[in-house]
Design an enzyme around this catalytic site. Structure first.
Site, PDB file in Angstrom:
ATOM      1  N   LYS A 161     -54.484   4.482   6.978  1.00 33.66           N
ATOM      2  CA  LYS A 161     -53.944   3.818   8.168  1.00 33.66           C
ATOM      3  C   LYS A 161     -53.087   4.800   8.980  1.00 33.66           C
ATOM      4  CE  LYS A 161     -49.831   1.543   7.938  1.00 33.66           C
ATOM      5  NZ  LYS A 161     -48.845   0.835   8.744  1.00 33.66           N
TER       6      LYS A 161
ATOM      7  N   LYS B  19     -44.863   2.873  -0.929  1.00 34.69           N
ATOM      8  CA  LYS B  19     -43.646   3.554  -0.454  1.00 34.69           C
ATOM      9  C   LYS B  19     -42.721   3.926  -1.607  1.00 34.69           C
ATOM     10  CE  LYS B  19     -43.558   2.383   4.345  1.00 34.69           C
ATOM     11  NZ  LYS B  19     -42.839   2.007   5.533  1.00 34.69           N
TER      12      LYS B  19
ATOM     13  N   LYS C 155     -46.457   6.026  11.111  1.00 36.29           N
ATOM     14  CA  LYS C 155     -45.402   6.857  11.697  1.00 36.29           C
ATOM     15  C   LYS C 155     -44.913   7.903  10.712  1.00 36.29           C
ATOM     16  CE  LYS C 155     -43.167   2.916  13.682  1.00 36.29           C
ATOM     17  NZ  LYS C 155     -42.359   2.057  12.843  1.00 36.29           N
TER      18      LYS C 155
HETATM   19  N1  AQP Z   1     -52.378   1.822  11.957  1.00 37.98           N
HETATM   20  C1  AQP Z   1     -52.089   0.643  12.459  1.00 37.98           C
HETATM   21  N2  AQP Z   1     -53.038  -0.110  13.050  1.00 37.98           N
HETATM   22  C2  AQP Z   1     -52.734  -1.333  13.582  1.00 37.98           C
HETATM   23  N3  AQP Z   1     -51.490  -1.865  13.544  1.00 37.98           N
HETATM   24  C3  AQP Z   1     -50.504  -1.143  12.966  1.00 37.98           C
HETATM   25  N4  AQP Z   1     -49.188  -1.371  12.783  1.00 37.98           N
HETATM   26  C4  AQP Z   1     -48.647  -0.322  12.139  1.00 37.98           C
HETATM   27  N5  AQP Z   1     -49.573   0.609  11.879  1.00 37.98           N
HETATM   28  C5  AQP Z   1     -50.748   0.131  12.391  1.00 37.98           C
HETATM   29  C6  AQP Z   1     -48.498  -2.571  13.237  1.00 37.98           C
HETATM   30  O1  AQP Z   1     -47.384  -2.162  14.026  1.00 37.98           O
HETATM   31  C7  AQP Z   1     -46.344  -3.136  13.889  1.00 37.98           C
HETATM   32  C8  AQP Z   1     -45.036  -2.472  13.653  1.00 37.98           C
HETATM   33  O2  AQP Z   1     -45.055  -1.675  12.487  1.00 37.98           O
HETATM   34  P1  AQP Z   1     -43.671  -1.241  11.823  1.00 37.98           P
HETATM   35  O3  AQP Z   1     -42.960  -0.266  12.643  1.00 37.98           O
HETATM   36  O4  AQP Z   1     -42.861  -2.414  11.514  1.00 37.98           O
HETATM   37  O5  AQP Z   1     -44.021  -0.623  10.454  1.00 37.98           O
HETATM   38  P2  AQP Z   1     -45.294  -0.185   9.776  1.00 37.98           P
HETATM   39  O6  AQP Z   1     -46.335  -1.239   9.723  1.00 37.98           O
HETATM   40  O7  AQP Z   1     -44.863   0.307   8.445  1.00 37.98           O
HETATM   41  O8  AQP Z   1     -45.756   0.986  10.741  1.00 37.98           O
HETATM   42  P3  AQP Z   1     -46.057   2.443  10.374  1.00 37.98           P
HETATM   43  O9  AQP Z   1     -46.467   3.128  11.605  1.00 37.98           O
HETATM   44  O10 AQP Z   1     -47.020   2.536   9.252  1.00 37.98           O
HETATM   45  O11 AQP Z   1     -44.665   3.015   9.929  1.00 37.98           O
HETATM   46  P4  AQP Z   1     -44.235   3.667   8.556  1.00 37.98           P
HETATM   47  O12 AQP Z   1     -45.038   4.908   8.415  1.00 37.98           O
HETATM   48  O13 AQP Z   1     -42.777   3.932   8.744  1.00 37.98           O
HETATM   49  O14 AQP Z   1     -44.520   2.680   7.454  1.00 37.98           O
HETATM   50  C9  AQP Z   1     -46.770  -4.080  12.759  1.00 37.98           C
HETATM   51  O15 AQP Z   1     -47.243  -5.285  13.319  1.00 37.98           O
HETATM   52  C10 AQP Z   1     -47.901  -3.352  12.083  1.00 37.98           C
HETATM   53  O16 AQP Z   1     -48.842  -4.239  11.502  1.00 37.98           O
END
Ligand code: AQP
Length: 327
Positions: free
Chosen positions: A193, A112, A196
């Site tokens: 992965k 990031k 969002k």
């Molecule tokens: N691709 C994924 N597969 C399985 N689990 C996932 N999680 C996220 N992406 C996947 C799980 O979702 C929970 C909440 O995630 P978060 O909102 O705290 O942040 P994150 O992990 O950073 O999710 P994103 O979607 O990847 O957001 P951005 O792009 O903003 O970084 C966690 O339990 C995570 O493991």
């Protein structure tokens, strides 16, 4: 007494099926077995700039999605992180026992921070705040997706370091990963992965995507040049579609084999789309009902903060005593 569970989601972007299968679905399944606390971690969201009005709306939308996915306020507490100030207070105390090198090694920080022109201190501190979220409730179990496993290891290291410096204070949190869906990959690029913040309209299936939108994304998902599903030779894109189906349906490998083996990719995608849509539709219906009752939603969040505040206060009081702080 039931062991305590904590996990959270950031109220940013659009929640996708990775968030659901990696986290929310598992929460719903285990909520009755534990004293469950699920957080909307808004202090984490502001580690990168968020438009204030949009963030406020996203907090309520995320709470509604928790409820629509099946989190039951009778069994679980839903809390907005910033409404319990002890998360941030404990994070400072933990920051003081955390070597910077531990934080700089985190893969998510490296990924990031590369994308930012200037890197805010909050992005580096993010895993310490996440540690505080867990330790402030003395949670024994943390159900997350695989991408958070490294942060969980760090949380244990920080807890251990604190305990060895100041005496036994924190319960050691364990990681709980779902059997399937722990790492859902992007539909457009199955080597990355599902996320969002990733650009590209074909990357993620949002929990609020209309059925025809979700279907279109699945039909366009990256596969390979083979004609049909061969379990001896699955490319990342095909494997991802099969894993998504297994996670939604609770299927093991044998059943997935029986359902998909030999299917032409077009038929595989149609079947996967049916599975995904059949799970999203009832969730979206409940979501719309909940959003039509804003008083109910704010009531759940108010009650949530009131319910867990005493736990957080008593942990912070104990930590202050251990550290010799004056309060
Ligand atoms: N691709 C994924 N597969 C399985 N689990 C996932 N999680 C996220 N992406 C996947 C799980 O979702 C929970 C909440 O995630 P978060 O909102 O705290 O942040 P994150 O992990 O950073 O999710 P994103 O979607 O990847 O957001 P951005 O792009 O903003 O970084 C966690 O339990 C995570 O493991």
């Amino acid at each position: 007494m039931k062991a305590r569970v904590f996990s959270g989601v950031q109220p940013t972007g659009n929640l996708h099926i990775g968030n659901y299968l990696g986290a929310l679905k598992n929460w719903v399944e285990i909520q009755g077995n534990y004293e469950s606390i699920f957080g909307i971690v808004d202090l984490h969201a502001v580690t990168v700039y968020q438009e204030p009005a949009e963030l406020r709306a996203k907090i309520l939308e995320t709470a509604a999605l928790f409820l629509a996915a099946g989190i039951d306020p009778k069994h679980s507490t839903i809390v907005v992180q910033s409404s319990v100030p002890e998360h941030a207070e404990l994070a400072w105390m933990l920051t003081c026992v955390t070597p910077v090198g531990w934080l700089e090694r985190m893969t998510q920080y490296k990924a990031k921070s590369q994308a930012q022109e200037t890197v805010g201190d909050g992005l580096l501190q993010y895993p310490v705040l996440m540690t505080a979220d867990i330790l402030v409730y003395q949670a024994a179990v943390v159900p997350v997706g695989e991408d958070q496993a490294q942060h969980l290891e760090l949380a244990r290291d920080i807890a251990q370091r604190f305990n060895s410096l100041y005496g036994e204070t924190f319960v050691m949190p364990g990681t709980s990963l779902p059997l399937a869906g722990a790492r859902v990959m992007g539909l457009d690029d199955p080597t990355k992965k599902m996320s969002k913040s990733a650009a590209g309209s074909g990357h993620a299936i949002g929990l609020s995507d209309a059925p025809e939108v979700a279907r279109k994304k699945i039909m366009r998902a990256t596969t390979d040049s083979q004609p049909a599903v061969d379990f001896e030779n699955l490319s990342p894109g095909v494997l991802n579609l099969i894993e998504i189906s297994k996670a939604f349906m609770g299927w093991g490998s044998q059943q997935a084999n029986a359902e998909f083996s030999g299917l032409r990719y077009g038929d595989l995608k149609k079947k996967v789309a049916d599975i995904v849509v059949s799970h999203l539709e009832p969730m979206q219906k409940r979501y719309a009902e909940i959003m039509n009752e804003p008083g109910y939603l704010t009531g759940v969040l108010k009650e949530g903060a009131e319910r867990v505040s005493p736990i957080a206060k008593s942990t912070v009081q104990l930590v202050k005593e251990r550290m010799g702080l004056y309060a």
